[in-house]
Write an enzyme that holds these catalytic residues in place. Structure first.
Site, mmCIF file in Angstrom:
data_model
loop_
_atom_site.group_PDB
_atom_site.id
_atom_site.type_symbol
_atom_site.label_atom_id
_atom_site.label_comp_id
_atom_site.label_asym_id
_atom_site.label_seq_id
_atom_site.Cartn_x
_atom_site.Cartn_y
_atom_site.Cartn_z
ATOM 1 N N SER A 1 5.235 1.590 3.701
ATOM 2 C CA SER A 1 6.541 1.164 4.237
ATOM 3 C C SER A 1 6.464 -0.005 5.194
ATOM 4 O O SER A 1 7.081 0.001 6.267
ATOM 5 C CB SER A 1 7.260 2.328 4.916
ATOM 6 N N GLU B 1 18.103 -3.009 2.895
ATOM 7 C CA GLU B 1 17.220 -2.831 1.733
ATOM 8 C C GLU B 1 18.018 -2.537 0.464
ATOM 9 O O GLU B 1 17.761 -3.103 -0.597
ATOM 10 C CB GLU B 1 16.211 -1.712 2.026
ATOM 11 N N SER C 1 7.974 -2.549 4.612
ATOM 12 C CA SER C 1 9.338 -3.099 4.614
ATOM 13 C C SER C 1 10.223 -2.378 5.632
ATOM 14 O O SER C 1 11.028 -3.018 6.307
ATOM 15 C CB SER C 1 9.955 -3.054 3.213
ATOM 16 N N TYR D 1 10.542 2.993 -10.472
ATOM 17 C CA TYR D 1 11.258 3.705 -9.399
ATOM 18 C C TYR D 1 12.734 3.867 -9.790
ATOM 19 O O TYR D 1 13.291 4.964 -9.728
ATOM 20 C CB TYR D 1 11.134 2.928 -8.080
ATOM 21 N N ALA E 1 0.818 -1.210 0.000
ATOM 22 C CA ALA E 1 0.000 0.000 0.000
ATOM 23 C C ALA E 1 0.854 1.264 0.000
ATOM 24 O O ALA E 1 0.340 2.373 0.077
ATOM 25 C CB ALA E 1 -0.927 0.000 1.221
ATOM 26 N N GLY E 2 2.165 1.095 -0.064
ATOM 27 C CA GLY E 2 3.044 2.267 -0.038
ATOM 28 C C GLY E 2 3.155 2.877 1.346
ATOM 29 O O GLY E 2 3.423 4.068 1.492
ATOM 30 N N ASP F 1 12.182 6.106 4.539
ATOM 31 C CA ASP F 1 11.284 5.202 5.268
ATOM 32 C C ASP F 1 11.925 4.673 6.550
ATOM 33 O O ASP F 1 11.288 4.589 7.600
ATOM 34 C CB ASP F 1 10.877 4.029 4.369
HETATM 35 C C1 GLA Z 1 9.667 4.760 -1.437
HETATM 36 C C2 GLA Z 1 11.141 4.741 -1.068
HETATM 37 C C3 GLA Z 1 11.558 6.042 -0.402
HETATM 38 C C4 GLA Z 1 11.121 7.252 -1.213
HETATM 39 C C5 GLA Z 1 9.660 7.128 -1.614
HETATM 40 C C6 GLA Z 1 9.225 8.225 -2.532
HETATM 41 O O1 GLA Z 1 8.904 4.784 -0.278
HETATM 42 O O2 GLA Z 1 11.409 3.672 -0.186
HETATM 43 O O3 GLA Z 1 12.959 6.041 -0.206
HETATM 44 O O4 GLA Z 1 11.942 7.422 -2.338
HETATM 45 O O5 GLA Z 1 9.375 5.891 -2.229
HETATM 46 O O6 GLA Z 1 9.257 9.465 -1.903
#
Ligand code: GLA
Length: 373
Positions: free
Chosen positions: A107, A141, A109, A205, A104-105, A153
């Site tokens: 984090s 990571e 991870s 990305y 879901a974005g 993150d």
């Molecule tokens: C992911 C990456 C971060 C950052 C965002 C975008 O979450 O893990 O380091 O680059 O995308 O802002």
């Protein structure tokens, strides 16, 4: 060695400052109430064992086989943390349980790596500081999993503070908590997960990162952070002459204007003008959609619907290509806005979104006593 050590580390939403982190720029994330709980305990000699409450099968790996970019799947993250803490690891068992929505974005991870890093540091009595644990989680990571992410993150998961967003300079790694007391202003930060499939997110990305690095190279600066807003037009003219000009112009314009927006949001929050950050959030979304080209129709529709429902501002948060949008709105507008988002997604035939209200939660910490494990 003690019997076990347990840590909890949160997921995050980013209030503003997207893809700026790997450009040495500025970000303004907050830790959220969802997190990962990790327990690390001694295990059989020479063996690392990973158990997740969200997965049916444990993963085991012999310590000599712990090599970068060989493992895939969820266990690569905790394995990467142990690799980053090595060499000379004893046999260990890592047990994790996370309620951060996956994919879901938010984090999940970083919540995983930071909780494992903290717990392993305690169990092995390594004495690493929170900042050193950020570096460990990041190394896991970047260096072990092989994801070229920018470090925001791990920083917020480890150093987040309840009640504040964290203003981070991703070059110096200096951080400054900025009060974000939504209750006091009768405001709410609504998170709406589009649940759109994250297609091609990893490749895109990496492609964005390459474009930014190329743009910095063409401009002769260390990173796009070094291009000021006042120097932007001149920089864009120079980029336009490159063979990849059109793309570089758009990517650089996003990064330079986004860094400026982060600083403007910080200034507004620090002078108590919280509602006024709304238009900057919305401008950030437009920049991600039109210049950085990392949004998808599912999130664009949610942003539009939340703005129509009276949000002061709304934007996608996180790496993009799906994931969540956030909206700043009056607390009493949350039910109607949530309904508006659901209706808008349904009208387009998109997956039903899931919404929750969030506010800045504490960063990673040890769990002691009955709560542990
Ligand atoms: C992911 C990456 C971060 C950052 C965002 C975008 O979450 O893990 O380091 O680059 O995308 O802002």
């Amino acid at each position: 060695m003690r019997e076990a050590a347990s840590w909890l580390a949160p997921g995050r939403v980013n209030l503003i400052g997207e893809h700026t982190d790997y450009n040495d720029g500025f970000v303004l994330p907050l830790a959220i109430e969802y997190g990962c709980r990790a327990t690390v305990s001694p295990g059989p000699d020479g063996l690392l064992r990973f158990v997740s409450a969200q997965e049916s099968d444990p993963v085991e790996i012999r310590i000599p086989a712990l090599q970068p970019e060989r493992m895939t799947g969820w266990a690569a993250y905790p394995a990467g943390v142990l690799w980053a803490l090595g060499p000379d690891l004893p046999g260990l068992t890592v047990t994790v349980d996370s309620d951060v929505p996956l994919g879901a974005g938010l984090s999940s991870s970083a919540a995983l790596t930071c909780s494992v890093a903290g717990a392993a540091n305690d169990l092995l009595e390594l004495g690493l500081s929170p900042r050193e644990l950020v570096a460990v989680a990041r190394k896991a990571e970047n260096g072990f999993v092989g994801a070229p992410t920018g470090g925001m993150d791990q920083l917020i998961s480890m150093l987040g503070e309840a009640g504040s967003v964290l203003f981070c300079d991703m070059r110096s790694l200096e951080v400054r908590p900025v009060r974000f007391d939504l209750d006091a202003d009768e405001l709410a930060l609504l998170v709406v997960d589009s649940r759109a499939p994250h297609q091609h997110a990893d490749g895109e990305y990496a492609a964005r990162r390459r474009s930014c690095e190329r743009a910095a190279h063409v401009l002769g600066v260390r990173a796009l952070r070094d291009v000021s807003l006042s120097g932007l037009d001149e920089a864009l003219e120079k980029l336009a002459r490159d063979s990849e000009g059109e793309e570089l112009v758009k990517r650089a314009r996003h990064i330079v204007t986004e860094n400026a927006r982060v600083n403007d949001v910080v200034a507004l929050l620090e002078s108590g003008r919280v509602r006024e950050i709304g238009p900057l959030l919305t401008a950030s979304h437009a920049s991600m959609r039109d210049d950085f080209e990392i949004t998808v129709p599912e999130v664009d529709v949610l942003v539009e619907s939340l703005l129509s429902a009276g949000a002061y501002g709304a934007r996608m948060t996180g790496g993009g290509f799906g994931g969540c949008v956030i909206a700043l709105l009056d607390a009493d507008a949350v039910p109607a806005a949530t309904q508006a988002a659901a209706n808008a997604a349904a009208a387009r035939g998109f997956t039903a979104p899931r919404a929750f209200v969030t506010s800045p939660a504490a960063g990673a910490h040890a769990l002691d006593g009955p709560d542990a494990g």
